[in-house]
Design a protein around this motif. Sequence first.
Motif, mmCIF file in Angstrom:
data_model
loop_
_atom_site.group_PDB
_atom_site.id
_atom_site.type_symbol
_atom_site.label_atom_id
_atom_site.label_comp_id
_atom_site.label_asym_id
_atom_site.label_seq_id
_atom_site.Cartn_x
_atom_site.Cartn_y
_atom_site.Cartn_z
ATOM 1 N N ASN A 7 93.893 42.099 49.040
ATOM 2 C CA ASN A 7 93.331 41.945 50.336
ATOM 3 C C ASN A 7 94.251 42.498 51.371
ATOM 4 O O ASN A 7 93.933 43.339 52.176
ATOM 5 C CB ASN A 7 93.183 40.627 50.546
ATOM 6 C CG ASN A 7 92.023 39.877 49.816
ATOM 7 O OD1 ASN A 7 91.513 40.788 49.378
ATOM 8 N ND2 ASN A 7 92.292 38.712 49.256
ATOM 9 N N GLU A 13 88.055 43.174 53.933
ATOM 10 C CA GLU A 13 87.447 41.963 53.886
ATOM 11 C C GLU A 13 88.023 41.284 52.750
ATOM 12 O O GLU A 13 87.972 41.746 51.586
ATOM 13 C CB GLU A 13 85.874 42.260 53.925
ATOM 14 C CG GLU A 13 85.305 42.349 55.334
ATOM 15 C CD GLU A 13 85.527 41.457 56.336
ATOM 16 O OE1 GLU A 13 85.209 40.271 56.131
ATOM 17 O OE2 GLU A 13 86.364 41.883 57.223
ATOM 18 N N PRO A 14 88.198 39.977 52.682
ATOM 19 C CA PRO A 14 88.580 39.185 51.473
ATOM 20 C C PRO A 14 87.425 39.040 50.779
ATOM 21 O O PRO A 14 86.496 39.040 51.344
ATOM 22 C CB PRO A 14 89.226 37.988 51.777
ATOM 23 C CG PRO A 14 88.700 37.815 53.258
ATOM 24 C CD PRO A 14 88.151 39.136 53.876
ATOM 25 N N HIS A 15 87.555 38.824 49.409
ATOM 26 C CA HIS A 15 86.327 38.543 48.842
ATOM 27 C C HIS A 15 85.971 36.901 48.749
ATOM 28 O O HIS A 15 86.261 36.292 47.724
ATOM 29 C CB HIS A 15 86.202 39.050 47.337
ATOM 30 C CG HIS A 15 87.685 39.104 46.742
ATOM 31 N ND1 HIS A 15 88.492 38.256 46.241
ATOM 32 C CD2 HIS A 15 88.399 40.500 46.626
ATOM 33 C CE1 HIS A 15 89.718 38.820 46.206
ATOM 34 N NE2 HIS A 15 89.735 39.901 46.264
ATOM 35 N N ALA A 18 83.674 35.641 46.409
ATOM 36 C CA ALA A 18 83.844 35.275 44.880
ATOM 37 C C ALA A 18 83.973 33.927 44.427
ATOM 38 O O ALA A 18 84.597 33.076 45.321
ATOM 39 C CB ALA A 18 85.080 35.990 44.452
ATOM 40 N N TYR A 22 88.918 29.067 38.719
ATOM 41 C CA TYR A 22 89.798 28.097 38.363
ATOM 42 C C TYR A 22 89.344 26.540 38.538
ATOM 43 O O TYR A 22 88.748 26.468 39.569
ATOM 44 C CB TYR A 22 91.220 28.144 38.902
ATOM 45 C CG TYR A 22 91.844 29.623 38.639
ATOM 46 C CD1 TYR A 22 92.339 29.859 37.393
ATOM 47 C CD2 TYR A 22 91.671 30.381 39.628
ATOM 48 C CE1 TYR A 22 92.654 31.150 37.026
ATOM 49 C CE2 TYR A 22 92.413 31.664 39.296
ATOM 50 C CZ TYR A 22 92.788 32.127 38.046
ATOM 51 O OH TYR A 22 93.314 33.186 37.846
ATOM 52 N N ILE A 28 90.929 28.587 33.800
ATOM 53 C CA ILE A 28 89.848 29.214 34.306
ATOM 54 C C ILE A 28 88.561 28.441 33.951
ATOM 55 O O ILE A 28 88.884 27.756 32.718
ATOM 56 C CB ILE A 28 89.609 30.585 33.570
ATOM 57 C CG1 ILE A 28 90.541 31.775 34.420
ATOM 58 C CG2 ILE A 28 88.277 31.224 33.740
ATOM 59 C CD1 ILE A 28 90.047 33.147 34.054
ATOM 60 N N LYS A 29 87.690 28.133 34.845
ATOM 61 C CA LYS A 29 86.580 27.381 34.338
ATOM 62 C C LYS A 29 85.804 27.865 33.141
ATOM 63 O O LYS A 29 85.306 28.747 32.957
ATOM 64 C CB LYS A 29 85.541 27.143 35.357
ATOM 65 C CG LYS A 29 85.812 26.453 36.609
ATOM 66 C CD LYS A 29 84.945 26.198 37.788
ATOM 67 C CE LYS A 29 85.401 25.831 39.037
ATOM 68 N NZ LYS A 29 84.952 26.326 40.254
ATOM 69 N N VAL A 33 83.720 31.670 32.216
ATOM 70 C CA VAL A 33 84.158 32.295 31.175
ATOM 71 C C VAL A 33 82.874 32.583 30.231
ATOM 72 O O VAL A 33 82.455 33.804 29.806
ATOM 73 C CB VAL A 33 85.232 31.896 30.110
ATOM 74 C CG1 VAL A 33 85.176 32.877 29.006
ATOM 75 C CG2 VAL A 33 86.426 31.641 30.946
ATOM 76 N N HIS A 56 90.868 39.533 41.837
ATOM 77 C CA HIS A 56 92.245 39.723 42.110
ATOM 78 C C HIS A 56 92.756 40.177 40.772
ATOM 79 O O HIS A 56 92.507 39.575 39.460
ATOM 80 C CB HIS A 56 92.858 38.619 42.637
ATOM 81 C CG HIS A 56 94.416 39.077 43.079
ATOM 82 N ND1 HIS A 56 95.349 38.805 41.901
ATOM 83 C CD2 HIS A 56 94.907 39.581 43.961
ATOM 84 C CE1 HIS A 56 96.382 39.233 42.551
ATOM 85 N NE2 HIS A 56 96.308 39.526 43.684
ATOM 86 N N GLN A 57 93.656 41.124 40.742
ATOM 87 C CA GLN A 57 94.246 41.507 39.328
ATOM 88 C C GLN A 57 94.669 40.378 38.612
ATOM 89 O O GLN A 57 94.525 40.276 37.185
ATOM 90 C CB GLN A 57 95.323 42.625 39.592
ATOM 91 C CG GLN A 57 96.448 41.965 40.460
ATOM 92 C CD GLN A 57 97.467 42.752 40.863
ATOM 93 O OE1 GLN A 57 97.024 43.609 41.647
ATOM 94 N NE2 GLN A 57 98.795 42.578 40.820
ATOM 95 N N SER A 58 95.152 39.421 39.212
ATOM 96 C CA SER A 58 95.941 38.358 38.393
ATOM 97 C C SER A 58 94.502 37.465 37.637
ATOM 98 O O SER A 58 94.880 36.811 36.708
ATOM 99 C CB SER A 58 96.636 37.671 39.184
ATOM 100 O OG SER A 58 96.141 36.747 40.041
ATOM 101 N N GLU A 59 93.579 37.334 38.481
ATOM 102 C CA GLU A 59 92.646 36.489 38.097
ATOM 103 C C GLU A 59 91.960 37.379 36.923
ATOM 104 O O GLU A 59 91.472 36.672 35.787
ATOM 105 C CB GLU A 59 91.550 36.346 39.254
ATOM 106 C CG GLU A 59 92.154 35.568 40.497
ATOM 107 C CD GLU A 59 91.265 35.534 41.654
ATOM 108 O OE1 GLU A 59 91.495 34.481 42.522
ATOM 109 O OE2 GLU A 59 90.360 36.462 41.769
#
Lengths: 471, 471
Positions: A7, A13-15, A18, A22, A28-29, A33, A56-59
């Motif tokens: 971002n 614009e941030p997502h 989304a 988590y 992660i919920k 998944v 995000h890449q880490s997500e």
Amino acid sequence: MAELDENVAEGAEPHIDAPDIYNEDGVIKPSYVAHIGAAIADRDILTLKQDVATLHQSELGDLLEALIPDQRRALVELLGADFDFTALTEVDEAIRMQIVDAMPNAQIAQGVQELDSDDAVYILEDLDEDDQNEILAQLPFTERIRLRRSLDYPEESAGRRMQTEFVAVPPFWTVGQTIDYMREDQNLPEHFFQIFVIDPTFKLLGAVDLDKILRTQRSVKIEDVMHETRHAIPATMDQEEAAREFQQYDLLSAAVVDENERLVGVLTIDDVVDVIQQEAEEDLMRMGGVGDEELSDSVLSTSRSRVPWLLVNLVTAFLAASVISLFDATIEKVVALAVLMPIVAGMGGNAGSQTMTVTVRALATRDLDIYNAWRIIRREMLVGFINGIILGFLIGLVAGAWFSPSIGVIIGIAMVINMFVAALGGILIPLTLDRFKIDPAVASAVFVTTVTDVVGFFAFLGLATLWFNFG
Amino acid sequence: MAELDENVAEGAEPHIDAPDIYNEDGVIKPSYVAHIGAAIADRDILTLKQDVATLHQSELGDLLEALIPDQRRALVELLGADFDFTALTEVDEAIRMQIVDAMPNAQIAQGVQELDSDDAVYILEDLDEDDQNEILAQLPFTERIRLRRSLDYPEESAGRRMQTEFVAVPPFWTVGQTIDYMREDQNLPEHFFQIFVIDPTFKLLGAVDLDKILRTQRSVKIEDVMHETRHAIPATMDQEEAAREFQQYDLLSAAVVDENERLVGVLTIDDVVDVIQQEAEEDLMRMGGVGDEELSDSVLSTSRSRVPWLLVNLVTAFLAASVISLFDATIEKVVALAVLMPIVAGMGGNAGSQTMTVTVRALATRDLDIYNAWRIIRREMLVGFINGIILGFLIGLVAGAWFSPSIGVIIGIAMVINMFVAALGGILIPLTLDRFKIDPAVASAVFVTTVTDVVGFFAFLGLATLWFNFG
């Protein structure tokens, strides 16, 4: 790894839309998944592009780790060009290899081009040389040269971790010229905090922080606001040493220079954070007798990596057993000794490992050095002695009540001896290993256990033999 | 701590002339320490100002740690106003307290004023409340309010670590206005990487990175280049959790907001690096049975902090001893059992601690979660079984040759059982503790040792009793 928050990077614009993927424990919920799993099974590219491509890449990395191998490959395939390659720097090595191995080299070459050079190198360095060459061959010239150069530096060196994109200007430019250049040039790195100053041969002259540029009048020359870079990092420097420079001088980014002091790249704090964490983790793992294991390793490779440590300890264990066997006649006579002897050895081991843990960590952080070593040795000896008396007294009381007063006295004295020796071993063994350039985190535990077992059994059974045979 | 490289900070000439005070191992040269020690003894203020006042804060910190307590106090006194207070954030707590306690509160107030708020809080938070109040009372109003607010947040919270100096502008300003403001305002923080955007009530609207500002035309409005801050950190958030946000999203700095989402400060990566390192270190220390010890702790406080762990282990040790005592008749008959039994228990302990180390670390880094727990449990069970067979076979061979074939068989089977149980305990115990919100790093080792000792002795001596009495 390397990439900064997307971002932020694009000022986009941030997502916000989304969903928060988590739960409150940072896991992660499962519902998320399952939702993605279903979309993969349905080959529902629309849903995937909407819900996964925006992560995000880490997500995305966490999501990949939560999926099963087939789903991972299918997801990457379905997303196609929308798959964010930087996510591969966020998953562990085995999973990365699994995904990359299933990809045609042409697709890897495509994906790698969109990455910063440090991320690209991070992915490429684990591939075998043939694949590496094939992928590099498909890249544009400049890109290929840059990555090749990074890959030519030794593993775990600053040259491997550096980003080869940077902003560099000549010293005679003004602040105004520099700002105009940045406004116009579209080829700037995605993110930077410093501008480097170089001569025509790329030799590093200095650096200017962005906030300094912003605070300075347009007419001022760069050479008048730059500072000489005291902490330029040689590209061949080990990444751990580079990380220590960052920590010592609270650096955010540092110039990386080749053997002729020419600027070849920039190392940034986000890469260094990973190195710092890895290093602390390594000590923990080594002291626990495990190496560079990863959670995704197979049964056989895990077994293979752990057996050597167990074998080394086995030698120790037989050494301790042979000490016991010296006293088998006494044990036959007084079987209570067999019941109690593991207490003496075990408690010595615990006390020894307390001292050893403190020592190993203090050596790693360089808090323990010639200036305080003697004070710490004296302190540990005293602590060992005091704790020996406290524990020896308690154990003596219980053992005395359980078996006989004489056994209580014997075990009490043996405890004081063993706890004292444990403390001494706990500090002197890592110090000595360190002096001989052997990693104290790896080797200390075996030696300390050997000492506490041998001394523990010898002191207890030896005293008992004296007492019961000649007492 | 917090302060960034001073050279960089001031864009000033670097102190190239300063001698390199470290030897190749990264330890301060004894000759340098002796030189400074002599200057202190001679009260040679000129030399001290020349050679010490020019050091980087972290170098001065290392020097302070290398000196003896009297020299430390004398050095601080001799340097007077030239003493760089930020060095106090670089030494360990006991040494900091020693130096600060010897200082009049007025001097502390003077020194603290020159620090960034996060460093000031770092020094003030360890003082007792009376001293804190006295020092705060001597500060200018704004400074006092700021520090008070930070100190009012809970210990180890983001509010304690944040810097209260930041640059914030309204959304309707243009990039040009913002740059002009930064050129003119002398009251900016020493260092910043982001500009925050706020409404008139200080509510956080977004942020802009400095490189974004530099790349944008002067006429563009801030609201058009700002990005909404997705990762604003509540001031009450625990610093470890904040550090995890930084790691997950590769942040460099993040806005800290109060309960009304008003901007109160900024948290920067350099503070977070320390938190990340501390956290990894804590796990290592806890697994080794030591707490928040520091090298400078006294003998008594060290002893006091280590005894509880030893006492807990003592209970375990007596439990194992009572298992042995169940079989004392068998041991009396076959004394070889006493010689060999520590091998079974000890090797189980080693294998269990391998699994436990991996598990504890994976839990801490959140790599182990519901998505891979079952796979890892299955893997560990298999690894335990395979390694048990390898080790059991070897031990059986040696023990069989040493004593008798039947003892070889018994110890071999006992080893397989114990290594399997060790693996199971090594993973299930930390997982269970974690589920019940008990720190697995602290408590796992005791439980795992208990299991491997009890099962080891029971399996080996039990099998032997069956064999020799009924075989």
